[in-house]
Design a protein around this motif. Structure first.
Motif, short mmCIF file in Angstrom:
data_model
loop_
_atom_site.label_atom_id
_atom_site.label_comp_id
_atom_site.label_asym_id
_atom_site.label_seq_id
_atom_site.Cartn_x
_atom_site.Cartn_y
_atom_site.Cartn_z
N GLN A 56 5.70 -13.81 51.52
CA GLN A 56 5.29 -13.53 50.14
C GLN A 56 3.84 -13.92 49.87
OE1 GLN A 56 8.28 -15.65 47.94
NE2 GLN A 56 9.77 -14.01 48.14
N ASN A 57 3.20 -14.61 50.81
CA ASN A 57 1.83 -15.07 50.63
C ASN A 57 0.88 -14.07 51.28
OD1 ASN A 57 -0.71 -16.42 51.14
ND2 ASN A 57 0.32 -18.32 50.51
N GLN A 58 0.19 -13.28 50.47
CA GLN A 58 -0.66 -12.21 50.98
C GLN A 58 -1.79 -12.75 51.86
OE1 GLN A 58 -2.28 -9.69 47.93
NE2 GLN A 58 -3.04 -8.20 49.39
N ASP A 59 -2.38 -13.88 51.50
CA ASP A 59 -3.46 -14.45 52.30
C ASP A 59 -2.96 -14.84 53.69
OD1 ASP A 59 -5.30 -14.12 50.26
OD2 ASP A 59 -5.05 -16.17 49.49
N LEU A 60 -1.81 -15.48 53.76
CA LEU A 60 -1.26 -15.86 55.06
C LEU A 60 -0.94 -14.63 55.91
CD1 LEU A 60 1.17 -18.82 54.24
CD2 LEU A 60 -0.93 -18.92 55.57
N MET A 61 -0.38 -13.61 55.30
CA MET A 61 -0.05 -12.40 56.04
C MET A 61 -1.31 -11.72 56.57
SD MET A 61 3.16 -12.31 56.35
CE MET A 61 3.30 -10.70 57.08
N GLN A 62 -2.39 -11.75 55.80
CA GLN A 62 -3.65 -11.18 56.27
C GLN A 62 -4.21 -11.98 57.44
OE1 GLN A 62 -5.95 -11.00 52.65
NE2 GLN A 62 -5.20 -8.96 52.12
#
Length: 90
Positions: A56-62
């Motif tokens: 759910q964390n967009q920064d981590l997924m990026q």
């Protein structure tokens, strides 16, 4: 995921809970009215929560996507032998 009735769950509570914990597999318990609930170990639940947090964390997924891209191109960080020994504990 195994499925059992609430009656079977109640009658075999100890063994079914032990099964859930040792196999790390959730168990779906159904009721006559069609409602159901899931039993899983606390450790497995915590891991699921951590996974959901990352997803759910967009920064981590990026960051993960960028790291995967760098790795697949063979341009990622490569520790030297001394650093590898420290990482692996050898």
């Amino acid at each position: 995921m195994d499925v059992v009735s609430v009656n079977k769950f109640r009658d075999n509570l100890k063994s079914l809970v032990e099964q859930v914990i040792t196999r790390h597999e959730p168990l779906k318990v159904t009721r006559r009215a069609g409602e159901a609930f899931v039993v899983m170990s606390a450790d497995d639940w915590e891991r699921e929560q951590e996974t959901l947090h990352v997803l759910q964390n967009q920064d981590l997924m990026q960051q993960i996507a960028a790291s995967l891209d760098t790795h697949s191109k063979g341009k990622g960080y490569s520790p030297d032998d001394e650093q590898m020994n420290e990482i692996t504990g050898i």
